[in-house]
Design an enzyme around this catalytic site. Structure first.
Site, PDB file in Angstrom:
ATOM      1  N   TYR A 141       0.826  -1.210   0.000  1.00  0.00           N
ATOM      2  CA  TYR A 141       0.000   0.000   0.000  1.00  0.00           C
ATOM      3  C   TYR A 141       0.867   1.269   0.000  1.00  0.00           C
ATOM      4  O   TYR A 141       0.377   2.362  -0.264  1.00  0.00           O
ATOM      5  CB  TYR A 141      -0.941   0.027   1.205  1.00  0.00           C
ATOM      6  CG  TYR A 141      -2.063  -1.009   1.152  1.00  0.00           C
ATOM      7  CD1 TYR A 141      -2.155  -1.915   0.107  1.00  0.00           C
ATOM      8  CD2 TYR A 141      -3.014  -1.077   2.148  1.00  0.00           C
ATOM      9  CE1 TYR A 141      -3.154  -2.861   0.059  1.00  0.00           C
ATOM     10  CE2 TYR A 141      -4.030  -2.022   2.108  1.00  0.00           C
ATOM     11  CZ  TYR A 141      -4.092  -2.919   1.064  1.00  0.00           C
ATOM     12  OH  TYR A 141      -5.090  -3.851   1.024  1.00  0.00           O
ATOM     13  N   LYS A 189       3.510 -15.369   1.677  1.00  0.00           N
ATOM     14  CA  LYS A 189       3.460 -16.087   0.397  1.00  0.00           C
ATOM     15  C   LYS A 189       4.917 -16.396   0.042  1.00  0.00           C
ATOM     16  O   LYS A 189       5.430 -16.004  -1.016  1.00  0.00           O
ATOM     17  CB  LYS A 189       2.747 -15.202  -0.645  1.00  0.00           C
ATOM     18  CG  LYS A 189       2.425 -15.892  -1.944  1.00  0.00           C
ATOM     19  CD  LYS A 189       1.357 -16.951  -1.837  1.00  0.00           C
ATOM     20  CE  LYS A 189       1.164 -17.635  -3.185  1.00  0.00           C
ATOM     21  NZ  LYS A 189       0.419 -18.909  -3.094  1.00  0.00           N
ATOM     22  N   ASP A 221      -2.852 -18.347   0.945  1.00  0.00           N
ATOM     23  CA  ASP A 221      -3.986 -18.998   0.276  1.00  0.00           C
ATOM     24  C   ASP A 221      -4.583 -20.108   1.147  1.00  0.00           C
ATOM     25  O   ASP A 221      -5.797 -20.200   1.319  1.00  0.00           O
ATOM     26  CB  ASP A 221      -3.615 -19.510  -1.131  1.00  0.00           C
ATOM     27  CG  ASP A 221      -2.181 -19.962  -1.248  1.00  0.00           C
ATOM     28  OD1 ASP A 221      -1.450 -19.950  -0.235  1.00  0.00           O
ATOM     29  OD2 ASP A 221      -1.772 -20.361  -2.358  1.00  0.00           O
ATOM     30  N   ASP A 245      -5.465  -7.153   5.524  1.00  0.00           N
ATOM     31  CA  ASP A 245      -6.675  -6.445   5.101  1.00  0.00           C
ATOM     32  C   ASP A 245      -7.702  -7.443   4.578  1.00  0.00           C
ATOM     33  O   ASP A 245      -8.876  -7.447   4.967  1.00  0.00           O
ATOM     34  CB  ASP A 245      -6.269  -5.448   3.994  1.00  0.00           C
ATOM     35  CG  ASP A 245      -7.327  -4.388   3.742  1.00  0.00           C
ATOM     36  OD1 ASP A 245      -8.354  -4.390   4.443  1.00  0.00           O
ATOM     37  OD2 ASP A 245      -7.124  -3.556   2.838  1.00  0.00           O
ATOM     38  N   ASP A 249     -11.503  -9.094   6.606  1.00  0.00           N
ATOM     39  CA  ASP A 249     -12.888  -9.073   6.100  1.00  0.00           C
ATOM     40  C   ASP A 249     -13.465 -10.484   6.121  1.00  0.00           C
ATOM     41  O   ASP A 249     -14.638 -10.698   6.446  1.00  0.00           O
ATOM     42  CB  ASP A 249     -12.934  -8.528   4.657  1.00  0.00           C
ATOM     43  CG  ASP A 249     -13.095  -7.008   4.619  1.00  0.00           C
ATOM     44  OD1 ASP A 249     -12.535  -6.334   5.507  1.00  0.00           O
ATOM     45  OD2 ASP A 249     -13.776  -6.495   3.702  1.00  0.00           O
TER      46      ASP A 249
HETATM   47  P1  NAD Z   1     -17.506  -2.065   2.922  1.00  0.00           P
HETATM   48  O1  NAD Z   1     -16.843  -2.572   4.130  1.00  0.00           O
HETATM   49  O2  NAD Z   1     -17.901  -0.643   2.942  1.00  0.00           O
HETATM   50  O3  NAD Z   1     -18.848  -2.926   2.651  1.00  0.00           O
HETATM   51  C1  NAD Z   1     -18.799  -4.310   2.319  1.00  0.00           C
HETATM   52  C2  NAD Z   1     -20.184  -4.926   2.585  1.00  0.00           C
HETATM   53  O4  NAD Z   1     -20.392  -5.018   3.997  1.00  0.00           O
HETATM   54  C3  NAD Z   1     -21.340  -4.078   2.042  1.00  0.00           C
HETATM   55  O5  NAD Z   1     -22.355  -4.936   1.583  1.00  0.00           O
HETATM   56  C4  NAD Z   1     -21.835  -3.307   3.252  1.00  0.00           C
HETATM   57  O6  NAD Z   1     -23.214  -2.955   3.203  1.00  0.00           O
HETATM   58  C5  NAD Z   1     -21.548  -4.286   4.381  1.00  0.00           C
HETATM   59  N1  NAD Z   1     -21.216  -3.562   5.615  1.00  0.00           N
HETATM   60  C6  NAD Z   1     -20.068  -2.916   5.888  1.00  0.00           C
HETATM   61  N2  NAD Z   1     -20.127  -2.353   7.095  1.00  0.00           N
HETATM   62  C7  NAD Z   1     -21.348  -2.644   7.595  1.00  0.00           C
HETATM   63  C8  NAD Z   1     -22.014  -2.326   8.813  1.00  0.00           C
HETATM   64  N3  NAD Z   1     -21.424  -1.592   9.799  1.00  0.00           N
HETATM   65  N4  NAD Z   1     -23.267  -2.786   9.012  1.00  0.00           N
HETATM   66  C9  NAD Z   1     -23.871  -3.528   8.072  1.00  0.00           C
HETATM   67  N5  NAD Z   1     -23.297  -3.870   6.896  1.00  0.00           N
HETATM   68  C10 NAD Z   1     -22.044  -3.425   6.661  1.00  0.00           C
HETATM   69  O7  NAD Z   1     -16.554  -2.384   1.693  1.00  0.00           O
HETATM   70  P2  NAD Z   1     -16.687  -1.955   0.152  1.00  0.00           P
HETATM   71  O8  NAD Z   1     -18.130  -1.942  -0.244  1.00  0.00           O
HETATM   72  O9  NAD Z   1     -15.757  -2.828  -0.551  1.00  0.00           O
HETATM   73  O10 NAD Z   1     -16.117  -0.483   0.098  1.00  0.00           O
HETATM   74  C11 NAD Z   1     -16.924   0.697   0.138  1.00  0.00           C
HETATM   75  C12 NAD Z   1     -16.007   1.913   0.287  1.00  0.00           C
HETATM   76  O11 NAD Z   1     -15.362   1.883   1.572  1.00  0.00           O
HETATM   77  C13 NAD Z   1     -14.869   1.972  -0.742  1.00  0.00           C
HETATM   78  O12 NAD Z   1     -14.723   3.305  -1.138  1.00  0.00           O
HETATM   79  C14 NAD Z   1     -13.648   1.491   0.016  1.00  0.00           C
HETATM   80  O13 NAD Z   1     -12.449   2.014  -0.477  1.00  0.00           O
HETATM   81  C15 NAD Z   1     -13.952   2.036   1.391  1.00  0.00           C
HETATM   82  N6  NAD Z   1     -13.291   1.316   2.502  1.00  0.00           N
HETATM   83  C16 NAD Z   1     -12.904   2.093   3.540  1.00  0.00           C
HETATM   84  C17 NAD Z   1     -12.352   1.487   4.651  1.00  0.00           C
HETATM   85  C18 NAD Z   1     -12.010   2.364   5.820  1.00  0.00           C
HETATM   86  O14 NAD Z   1     -12.431   3.500   5.877  1.00  0.00           O
HETATM   87  N7  NAD Z   1     -11.266   1.869   6.791  1.00  0.00           N
HETATM   88  C19 NAD Z   1     -12.226   0.091   4.712  1.00  0.00           C
HETATM   89  C20 NAD Z   1     -12.668  -0.666   3.637  1.00  0.00           C
HETATM   90  C21 NAD Z   1     -13.216  -0.032   2.521  1.00  0.00           C
END
Ligand code: NAD
Length: 354
Positions: A141, A189, A221, A245, A249
């Site tokens: 990153y 890896k 993996d 990261d 998830d």
């Molecule tokens: P995301 O984590 O925002 O969401 C992934 C999935 O999980 C979605 O379906 C969402 O609705 C669900 N979800 C996430 N948090 C939730 C909560 N608290 N309650 C219920 N459901 C939840 O990941 P994404 O969709 O891949 O990314 C969206 C944006 O967020 C992108 O712009 C990405 O770059 C950013 N992002 C930011 C961070 C951060 O601020 N630390 C981390 C990951 C992604």
């Protein structure tokens, strides 16, 4: 205790979950006789909309002046295709770097009452309680060179780790394991990547200083597979920035929802606390977010940055009781079943703080 906590709500569901966590912090301060000054600063797309960079100078000053920072999330589809310096996520990487918080601690466990609701069968989830230790300020990153050719024929990033960076994050993992079940699983890896071969060598050297902690190495993996097939076999999972990261998830899905996971980023000046999830634009503005990741991050802030362990315990107990009592946001509820909104879930936790 008097303390200043900088709140950076950010984008999407960030402001909703930060309102929930701020309410819990205020109630905790009132119950225990503390005075917390909560400040709010623009960050991410919210700052870009105001004509500022994603990490405005004033916001960084507020963070440096505070005892700790609680962040919601950044990310907005309107800015996802812009130049790097105008992307909300760039502000987050800059903030982590500027605060020097190289160690990102991500606890993931199955809360009582959620064993049946998660993606996996209940018997696979029994006893799942892991701590992901993710290196946060190095790796691919941040590695240089990075970029793309003007004709769009190629793009490139660099995965780079120094011995010193690997050593300091490994020490965090082994120290954490001492207070837990004395097992570190180091993820890499090493069968393909040079940076992973150095990672494995340095982690093995650090392990020799911790004879009471068992070390195992696992390729990323097969680790991803084991996280689903045998999640209870992990204690401390040590990983670089990219692998940590992705795996965290996955751990979120294993324990029931990404919305449950908190994180603490430490190691530099102060500390940065934030839920693991992103800005979730698909549910933003609908009072549908799960605030528990943010509320549990506030608990980590009290424990790690302010040394208020009893107060942190009481928040985590209130979250556990709310979940055990059947309180569910939409991400945890049965399909089509009744669900609480973000604010109502926060109230359910507040009601159980006593
Ligand atoms: P995301 O984590 O925002 O969401 C992934 C999935 O999980 C979605 O379906 C969402 O609705 C669900 N979800 C996430 N948090 C939730 C909560 N608290 N309650 C219920 N459901 C939840 O990941 P994404 O969709 O891949 O990314 C969206 C944006 O967020 C992108 O712009 C990405 O770059 C950013 N992002 C930011 C961070 C951060 O601020 N630390 C981390 C990951 C992604």
């Amino acid at each position: 205790m008097n303390a200043t906590i900088a709140l950076l709500p950010g984008d999407g569901i960030g402001p909703e979950v930060i309102d929930a966590a701020a309410g819990v912090l205020e109630a905790t301060a009132a119950r225990h006789g503390h005075a917390f000054a909560l400040t709010r600063s623009p960050f991410g797309a919210a700052a870009l909309r105001a004509g500022e960079p994603p990490l405005p100078d004033g916001t960084l000053r507020d963070c440096r002046a505070a005892d700790a920072v609680l962040l919601g999330a950044v990310g907005d589809p309107a800015y996802s295709d812009g130049p790097r310096e105008r992307r909300p996520e760039t502000g987050l990487l800059e903030l982590r770097r500027a605060l020097g918080v190289y160690a990102n601690l991500r606890p993931a466990r199955v809360w009582p009452g959620l064993e049946g609701g998660a993606a996996l069968r209940a018997e696979r989830l029994r006893g799942v309680d892991m701590l992901i230790v993710r290196e946060l300020t190095g790796g691919i990153y941040f590695g240089e060179p990075r970029g793309r050719s003007a004709d769009r024929a190629e793009a490139f990033d660099t995965m780079r780790y120094s011995t010193a960076e690997i050593e300091r994050i490994a020490v965090v993992a082994f120290e954490s394991a001492r207070g837990r079940r004395q097992l570190v699983t180091s993820v890499d890896k090493a069968n393909v990547l040079e940076s992973s071969r150095l990672w494995r060598e340095v982690v093995t050297e650090v392990a020799s200083r911790y004879p009471d902690v068992r070390l195992e190495h696992q390729l990323v993996d097969s680790c991803a597979m084991r996280l689903v097939s045998d999640p209870g076999s992990f204690d401390v999972l040590l990983a670089g920035n990219l692998f940590g990261d992705i795996l965290s998830d996955e751990a979120g899905a294993v324990v029931g929802s990404l919305g449950l996971l908190p994180s603490a980023s430490v190691g530099g000046s102060g500390g940065l606390f934030e839920p693991v999830h992103g800005s979730a634009p698909d549910i933003a503005g609908r009072d549908a977010a799960n605030p528990i990741g943010a509320i549990a991050s506030a608990a980590l802030l009290l424990r790690h940055a302010l040394d208020l362990g009893a107060e942190a315990d009481s928040i985590e107990r209130a979250v556990g009781t709310a979940l055990a009592d059947g309180c569910r946001t939409a991400d945890l509820a049965a399909p089509g079943g009744p669900a609480l909104g973000c604010a109502a879930m926060a109230r359910a936790v507040l009601d159980r703080l006593a």
